[in-house]
Scaffold this motif. Structure first.
Motif: not given
Lengths: 309, 309
Positions: B39-61
Motif C-alpha cells: 500500500g505504501l508503494n502504491v501511495a508513492r506512485v500515486l503521489a508521483a502521478l500528482g494525486h493527493r494520497t493518504v496512507a493508513t495502516g499500522f506503524a510502531g517501534g
C-alpha cells in the motif's frame, strides 16, 4: 571498573527460516535482537561475572537507540557510548532451521566524523581514570584512523591501565606496535598476521611483533597463551555442539576478569575456555550458560608449552 | 484524495553483497532503506502521478519511526498510519552483485491488539469520508482478522468509496466475497485462488467469486482485465530487463488513478502496464522511471479478449 571499547557496535538481528534457498523469498519465523559488537559482548559477560563494566564506542540513529534500549533492559553494563550522526550498523544472522547453519550479513557501520572521533577520545580518556583494565575490540567503522588501537593503547598506558586487544587485519597489526598487554587473536587471525598456521609458532611470532602476551583461541582445541612467564594450553574436557557466536568474546571476558583479579595464567585460561564452551552450549547466540560454566571450570586441562622455540 | 491501506507496512532494507554464499559471513557493501509494504508503494506512485494520497495502516517501534521519517522525507504521501505497540517489520533483500539475483527475507510483523485494531477502524472510517477510492493491499500482520478485507470493503461501500483489493491467499478469497470493485492478483495468486493456470479462464473465475472486475498482472505479458464492460489484454512493446520489485504495486497505482480519473478500461491498462515496465527499468527497486513511463505509454498494445467463454 572494567572498560570495553566497541567502535563499530551493532544491532545483532537473528532470523530463523525453515530453509534458506538463495534467490527466493522467505518468511522469517522468528526474529531476535540483541546489542552486538565484540566489545559489548565482552561487557555483558563481564557484568554477568559480577564486574562493574562500562561500555564505550559509538551509537547513532534508530538502530543505535534500539541497541541502547536493549543494553539498558538486558544487562548491568553502564552505557557510555558516544553519539554519532550516522546509524549504528545491523548484523543479520540467517539461521537455517533445517541444517542449523548460519548465513551472516554485516553492514559496514556509520562514517565517523573527525568531530565525533575527537568527542570519543575525550570520553575515553575520562573513563580511563576509573578503569582497572580496558578491552579494545572488533572492526572499525568508516572514518576511524586505521592505527586507532595503537593510539588507544598508548592513551591507556599513559593512564596506567592495562590493555587487551581483540581485532584482526591491519588494525591488529598496527595495534600490536603500541605493545598492548594482551592480544587475543583466533587461529585464522593469527595465521593472517604471521603467515603461520602452527599456533604455537604463530603466537610466539605475534608476541615478538609487540604484545606482552598472546592468548590465541583455537576453537575446540581451547586456548594457547604465550607470555613472559611461560606458555600454556588449556583444553575443554570434551567437544561441545552448539552455536560458536560470541565464544571468542566470552573468552576475552574470562581473560580480562582474570587479569583484574590477578589470577595466575593457567587459571585465567581455564576461565576463558570454560566460558567459551558455556557460550557454545547456550540456547541464545552470544549468551553463556552459567551452570555449564561452573560445571566445566574444574575439568579444563592445562598443559605447559615451551614459551620459546 | 486516494486512500491506501497497508496493514503490514515494512521498512524495506536492501543489501548488496559481492556474492551470496550460504552459510558464510558477508560484508554488505551497500545498504538502502525505504518505506515498504504494497500500500505504501502504491501511495508513492500515486503521489508521483500528482494525486493527493493518504496512507493508513499500522506503524510502531524504531522501525516504524524510521519508516515514517523516510515517508515524510521522500514522498508527498500524507502519513495517517495508526500507532501500534509492536515494531513494524523489516524486509531484507540481499542482492548478489555477481548474478543480480535477490534473496528476500520477510519478517512477520507486529501482533496487532484488539484495541489497536479498533483504533485503526475509527481512523479508516474517518478517512473514507474524503476518499475517492481506496486500495487495500498486502499481507496481514498477526492479530488481524483474516476476513479484514471483506470488512474494510463493506465499510468503503457504505461510504460510497470504490475498492481495489490486492492481496493473496485466504485474505483474497474472503475479501472477494464482499464484492470489491476491482481485484488485482498476479498470475500465481490467481492460479492459487482458482486452480487454473490459464489467465483468462482464471480471471473470469475470480470475477464470478465476487469482484466486479479483475485485472491480473502477467509479468512480461502485461495485464489482463475482465470487467462487466468487456475484457482486454495490454502488452508492453518489448521485454524489459531489471528489478521487478514493486512492478505490481505501480500497476495498482495506474489502475487506481485511471479509476478516479474515469479513464476507459483500455487506457487504465495502458497506464498500469507502462508504469509497471518503468518500475522494472528504474535503478532503485520500487521506484519508477518517469521518462520510460512517458515514452512507453503510447506504445502499449491493447487487444480485446472475450469477457465470457
Amino acid at each position: 571498573m572494567i572498560l570495553t571499547v566497541t567502535l563499530n557496535a551493532a544491532l545483532d538481528i537473528t532470523y530463523r527460516v525453515p530453509r534458506l534457498h538463495p534467490h527466493t523469498t522467505h518468511r522469517v519465523t522468528e526474529v531476535a535482537e540483541r546489542p552486538g559488537g565484540k566489545g559489548l559482548n565482552v561487557a555483558r559477560v563481564l557484568a554477568a561475572l559480577g564486574h562493574r563494566t562500562v561500555a564505550t564506542g559509538f551509537a547513532g540513529g534508530g538502530t543505535g537507540e534500539a541497541l541502547r534500549a536493549l543494553l539498558a533492559q538486558e544487562t548491568a553494563v553502564t552505557d557510555a557510548l558516544v553519539p554519532v550522526g550516522g546509524a549504528t550498523r545491523r548484523t543479520v544472522a540467517v539461521v537455517d532451521a533445517g541444517t542449523g547453519d548460519t548465513t551472516q550479513l554485516n553492514e559496514p557501520g556509520p562514517t565517523v566524523s573527525p568531530t565525533e572521533w575527537a568527542a570519543f577520545l575525550g570520553t575515553y580518556r575520562e573513563l580511563l581514570g576509573e578503569a582497572r583494565a580496558v578491552a579494545l575490540c572488533g572492526s572499525l567503522p568508516p572514518g576511524v584512523p586505521v592505527d586507532v588501537y595503537a593510539r588507544l593503547t598508548r592513551a591507556a598506558h599513559a593512564a596506567g591501565v592495562p590493555v587487551l586487544l581483540d581485532t584482526s587485519g591491519e588494525p591488529l597489526r598496527r595495534g600490536l606496535a603500541a605493545r598492548p598487554d594482551l592480544a587475543k587473536p583466533n587461529a585464522d587471525e593469527l595465521a593472517a598476521l604471521t603467515g603461520s598456521t602452527e599456533p604455537l609458532r604463530a603466537a610466539r611470532d605475534a608476541r615478538r611483533r609487540g604484545a606482552h602476551a598472546v592468548a590465541a583461541s583455537l576453537g575446540a582445541d581451547g586456548m594457547l597463551a604465550v607470555t613472559a612467564d611461560g606458555a600454556w594450553q588449556a583444553t575443554p574436557p570434551r567437544r561441545f555442539a552448539g552455536n560458536p557466536t560470541g565464544a571468542g568474546d566470552s573468552a576475552v571476558a574470562g581473560l580480562l576478569s582474570g587479569l583484574v583479579e590477578e589470577l595466575p595464567w593457567p587459571d585465567r585460561l581455564c576461565r576463558a575456555v570454560a566460558l567459551s564452551a558455556a557460550t557454545v552450549r547456550a540456547p541464545a547466540a552470544g549468551e553463556f550458560d552459567a551452570t555449564t560454566y561452573q560445571e566445566l571450570l574444574p575439568h579444563v586441562v592445562v598443559t605447559d608449552r615451551p614459551a620459546v622455540a
